[in-house]
Design an enzyme around this catalytic site. Structure first.
Site: not given
Ligand code: MV4
Length: 496
Positions: A116, A200, A235, A291
């Site tokens: 990331k 962040e 999620h 994907r």
């Protein structure tokens, strides 16, 4: 062109890929575990190879057995679907090393987007807006604190090797930071074997909007507009739609252009998704998924493109034969994920045998399922039974069609989250397009069983006798104040 495709997956997505391949004249090889011998994807393929016992680690995740199955059947390409090995760079590498085509980006692209912090660096360099914060992992708690002071609290600590929500920690104020940083490092080390953590700005009420992109081997990249996926629980997305209910054409074009820059920065080949958080009119890059995604059908409905066809074409080296300007955006599409979970019981998984399934049809309705009567639903695999997708010339029509299709879809033998979706379709904020990733926290009533228990019992007896749901259990679709009258919003269908 590809002659024979091995589909390294199961369930609805394996069936979806087999359907796309068949339409292109590509022969198909299914793989399956011992538990999936008679699964729909096995029966749909031209050939099938058993690759191991029920647990995924001994079957669908066995790279060696998948490559061997491809070799034994003479397949020249492998489609990984989603989940399982779809975003494992070593799998993409192993497929190519065996002289086969991997239907997806290169192992190198997958690897670079899996880290990331590397992804953030690349995106920043490509001029894609990222969430304010640091691009390198913080060395220690002091460095993280200095960064957090600069960014401003609250901040979010994220694992560089994470994604999908694992290893994240919100820090509200300075005093909590050191402790949270060390906890985040420990969590990251044990979950990913890598304790890199970065900082962040924490966004409190964002929407989750993602852009579908498609790249070929010749450097061409187009975007296929956005999907809004804000309605989720832990999620797991529950409802997705395209386009987003609130983006202006200018914002759509701006996000699309950013997603194209993101894809070009990674020399992207194949179908991919650039995820953004959207808050107060600004959007920020979150992650790139390398994907085909569960929710791809809503994009297919509004663009008229077949993403599996295009995956196969670009994997074989064919160029995209249309330009960005030629990508259509027609009407509105909604998808609900139908899982074997009881939404009113904390999304408790339900297992057992599917006694019967009766699927909806008619105008603007698509059912992408992976079950038939007799399918055993266990705990070895993902609880997704199928996806119900509708299209309409406008959002309200797509919703009304979804209500109609939800009433037609009857699955008996296992509990499903279908009653939950009926509630969402009638809920006022959903109807008005007021969505954030906190939608379910803001609407806890949607997780409560709505029916009168006595009525439900009578209804279940009636349903058992009649083999379809009694009308008594469902209210007629209610109109929401201000959302427009039903017929007044209803336009004659067809291209305008
Ligand atoms: C965030 C965020 C708020 N602020 N980053 C969750 C999974 C991972 N892909 C990133 N995630 C988030 N990152 C900042 N700076 C909130 C989330 C988040 C989330 C994002 C998308 C969809 C659902 C979500 C649910 C909870 C948290």
């Amino acid at each position: 062109m590809i002659r024979k495709l091995l589909v390294a997956n199961r369930g609805e997505i394996a069936l979806r890929i087999i359907r796309g391949a068949r339409e292109m004249g590509v022969a198909t090889v299914a793989v399956h575990s011992e538990a999936d011998r008679l699964a729909p994807h096995v029966l749909a393929a031209d050939e099938a190879v058993e690759i191991g016992p029920a647990p995924s680690a001994e079957s669908y995740l066995r790279i060696d057995r998948l490559i061997e199955a491809a070799r034994a059947t003479g397949a020249d390409a492998v489609h990984p679907g989603y989940g399982f090995l779809s975003e494992r760079a070593p799998f993409a590498d192993a497929v190519e090393e065996a002289g086969l085509i991997f239907v997806g980006p290169t192992g190198e692209t997958i690897r670079s987007m899996g880290d990331k912090t590397e992804a953030r660096q690349r995106m920043q360099a490509a001029g894609v807006p990222i969430v304010p914060g640091i691009v390198d992992a913080a060395k220690d708690a002091d460095e993280a604190l200095a960064a957090a002071r600069e960014i401003g609290f609250p901040v979010l600590l994220k694992a560089a090797a994470g994604g999908g929500g694992k290893g994240m920690r919100v820090v509200e104020e300075e005093g909590e930071l050191a402790k949270s940083f060390e906890a985040a490092q420990r969590e990251a080390r044990s979950a990913f074997g890598d304790d890199s953590v970065y900082v962040e700005k924490y966004l409190g009420r964002p929407r989750h909007i993602e852009i579908q992109i498609l790249g070929d081997a010749h450097g061409n990249v187009v975007h296929l507009h956005e999907r809004e996926c804000s309605i989720q629980r832990r999620h797991q997305k529950l409802v997705e739609e395209a386009p987003s209910a609130l983006l202006t054409p200018e914002q759509r074009a701006e996000m699309g252009a950013a997603a194209v820059r993101a894809a070009q920065a990674t020399k992207y080949r194949g179908a991919g998704t650039v995820e953004f958080l959207w808050q107060d009119g600004e959007f920020y890059f979150l992650e790139m998924n390398t994907r085909l995604q569960v929710e791809h059908p809503v994009t297919e409905f509004i663009t008229g493109l077949d993403l599996v066809h295009w995956q196969l074409k670009v994997a074989a080296g064919e160029p995209l034969d249309f330009t960005q300007e030629e990508v259509r955006l027609q009407g509105h599409s909604i998808e609900v994920r139908v899982t074997s979970e009881d939404a009113f019981g904390g999304f408790l998984p339900s297992t057992g045998s599917v006694h019967s399934i009766s699927v909806p049809g008619g105008p603007g309705v698509r059912w992408d399922g992976g079950i038939t009567a007799g399918t055993e639903v266990g705990l070895h695999y993902d609880p997704l039974l199928g996806k119900l997708i509708t299209w309409g010339p406008d959002r309200l029509t797509a919703i009304i069609r979804m209500e109609r299709a939800l009433d037609e879809l009857v699955i008996r033998g296992v509990n499903t989250c279908l009653p939950f979706h009926r509630e969402v379709m009638r809920e006022k904020d959903f109807r008005e397009g007021n969505l954030t990733i906190r939608y379910l926290e803001d609407h806890p009533e949607l997780l409560e069983r709505p029916d009168d228990p006595e009525l439900a019992e009578v209804a279940s007896i009636a349903a058992a006798l009649l083999e379809h749901r009694s009308r008594a259990t469902r209210a007629a679709p209610r109109l929401v104040e201000g959302a427009g009258g039903r017929m007044s919003n209803w336009r004659a269908f067809g291209w305008r």
